[in-house]
Design a protein around this motif. Structure first.
Motif, short mmCIF file in Angstrom:
data_model
loop_
_atom_site.label_atom_id
_atom_site.label_comp_id
_atom_site.label_asym_id
_atom_site.label_seq_id
_atom_site.Cartn_x
_atom_site.Cartn_y
_atom_site.Cartn_z
N ALA A 62 -1.33 4.56 -5.63
CA ALA A 62 -2.46 3.74 -5.17
C ALA A 62 -3.53 3.64 -6.25
O ALA A 62 -4.16 2.60 -6.42
N GLN A 63 -3.71 4.73 -6.99
CA GLN A 63 -4.73 4.70 -8.04
C GLN A 63 -4.35 3.73 -9.16
O GLN A 63 -5.18 2.97 -9.65
N THR A 64 -3.08 3.74 -9.55
CA THR A 64 -2.60 2.80 -10.56
C THR A 64 -2.88 1.37 -10.11
O THR A 64 -3.36 0.54 -10.87
N VAL A 65 -2.54 1.11 -8.84
CA VAL A 65 -2.71 -0.23 -8.29
C VAL A 65 -4.20 -0.60 -8.23
O VAL A 65 -4.60 -1.70 -8.61
N LEU A 81 2.23 -5.81 -2.41
CA LEU A 81 2.59 -4.40 -2.56
C LEU A 81 3.52 -3.96 -1.43
O LEU A 81 4.51 -3.25 -1.66
N ALA A 82 3.22 -4.39 -0.19
CA ALA A 82 4.08 -4.03 0.94
C ALA A 82 5.49 -4.60 0.74
O ALA A 82 6.49 -3.92 1.01
N ALA A 83 5.57 -5.85 0.28
CA ALA A 83 6.88 -6.47 0.06
C ALA A 83 7.63 -5.74 -1.06
O ALA A 83 8.84 -5.46 -0.95
N LEU A 84 6.91 -5.39 -2.13
CA LEU A 84 7.56 -4.69 -3.25
C LEU A 84 8.07 -3.33 -2.82
O LEU A 84 9.12 -2.88 -3.27
N ARG A 85 7.32 -2.65 -1.93
CA ARG A 85 7.80 -1.35 -1.44
C ARG A 85 9.12 -1.51 -0.70
O ARG A 85 10.06 -0.74 -0.91
N GLU A 92 -0.22 -11.26 -12.87
CA GLU A 92 0.06 -10.41 -14.04
C GLU A 92 0.04 -8.93 -13.69
O GLU A 92 0.50 -8.11 -14.46
N LEU A 93 -0.51 -8.60 -12.52
CA LEU A 93 -0.54 -7.19 -12.11
C LEU A 93 0.77 -6.75 -11.46
O LEU A 93 0.97 -5.57 -11.20
N LEU A 94 1.67 -7.72 -11.19
CA LEU A 94 2.79 -7.38 -10.31
C LEU A 94 3.79 -6.42 -10.95
O LEU A 94 4.48 -5.69 -10.23
N ASP A 140 6.05 -0.99 -10.47
CA ASP A 140 6.26 0.39 -10.90
C ASP A 140 5.73 1.35 -9.84
O ASP A 140 6.37 2.36 -9.50
N ALA A 141 4.54 1.05 -9.31
CA ALA A 141 3.96 1.91 -8.27
C ALA A 141 4.84 1.89 -7.03
O ALA A 141 5.09 2.93 -6.41
#
Lengths: 222, 222
Positions: A161-164, A206-210, B152-154, B159-160
């Motif tokens: 979460a911090q990276t994001v 982010l939810a989709a990528l997870r 560009e953040l994706l 990675d996260a």
């Protein structure tokens, strides 16, 4: 300046929906030019895009969207407090949205566990941040459902979460704001708008990528 | 064996709500012991907890929850297909839930961009994974709202997400399943249950942590 039909065409929002947003106080009414003619400008077009982002993409209720937009329209809002307030409003903070029922009160021991986690990661958070109680509630739910071992993943989650979040803040904070020079009004409104939209859209990404990463990882391992 | 009042007390779910879940096909009905007495067992208690997780925590519609539970109850479901199907159902996959309107069709160029991203990260994903279209839709929304630079953040997001997903899969996949030995029925149902609950609860924890990390990062930088 344009009439409501052109605003509808350019925004891809039906005329009836535009009128609904005006009635609900989400969109300022246009300027009355003649007896039967109201005209709109680029600011209405931009606001309509933002409303659609909040309501359609972010799935906010009309009441919550109204609160978020009121923060943008409040001339006393500064960049920092504005971004904080808008973020809290997105989380359904009860003070900002009387129509949103407050989340079930988090137990003190759950909140203490959240605070330990925040301290381990060196995060300075105001105690009223609604995400603090949300996290405590999620932790209590995991425990109640026999997934207490899931809580051991939360330090890994916090690092991710911090990276994001560092990427997020870099996206919406203008260099002027970081240098402490007061940003212009448009820059402030834009910053808050960008933060709101990206918090919602980036959260969905982010939810989709997870979920995608879960399939990729499970495929590799099973 | 217990009567509905005890089931209600132990699960903290009102009797009327338990009856509603039975009527809606989410909870199997109890065994009729005498003329006016139906009795329930531990499996009902566990199923009630799962229903509450899906409906209250996960905010799933009754129809989607019914589909997810039907996957658990289908004896032909294997560990791997079951977890995949349940994950797809959570995303509101239209084939699994006719009541969920299909998401707006993602444009081919957005899907192509998603596939590029997946390839860059070495993720092998079935094209029907609904999260693939969800990500494409989020990307299109960001672009439409003037946040193309968010895209560009994706890679950072991916990675996260991978870090998080590896922790997730480790939590729910039993060592037997990884060794390819067929897990017992209870282990399978448990694995799928754990995956469902953690996908929902962990997703809420991750979203809350992102908001907290945003405040911590903004406080540090502004």
């Amino acid at each position: 300046m344009m009439r409501i039909g052109e605003l509808s065409n350019r925004s891809n929002v039906p005329v009836a929906t535009i009128k609904f947003y005006v009635r609900e106080g989400l969109l300022p009414s246009g300027q009355r030019a003649k007896a039967n003619q109201v005209s709109y400008d680029e600011s209405h077009l931009r606001r309509l895009r933002l409303i659609r982002a909040l309501v359609d993409v972010g799935k906010l209720s009309i009441a919550t969207a109204r609160r978020v937009l009121a923060i943008l329209d409040d001339p006393s809002t500064s960049a920092f407090t504005g971004m904080g307030k808008a973020q809290y409003a997105l989380s359904g903070h009860p003070d900002l949205d009387p129509d949103t029922p407050p989340p079930p009160a988090a137990a003190p021991e759950d909140l203490a566990e959240v605070d330990d986690l925040l301290a381990r990661h060196g995060w300075s958070i105001r105690p009223g941040n609604p995400a603090r109680a949300q996290l405590a509630t999620a932790m209590a739910t995991a425990r109640a459902l026999g997934l207490a071992d899931g809580l051991e993943l939360l330090d890994t989650y916090a690092d991710a979460a911090q990276t994001v979040a560092e990427a997020d803040v870099g996206l919406v904070v203008s260099p002027q704001a970081e240098q402490g020079t007061s940003p212009e009004a448009t820059t402030l409104e834009e910053s808050i708008e960008r933060m709101l939209v990206w918090t919602v859209v980036g959260g969905q990404a982010l939810a989709a990528l997870r979920l995608l990463a879960q399939e990729a990882t499970a495929t590799k391992r099973l």
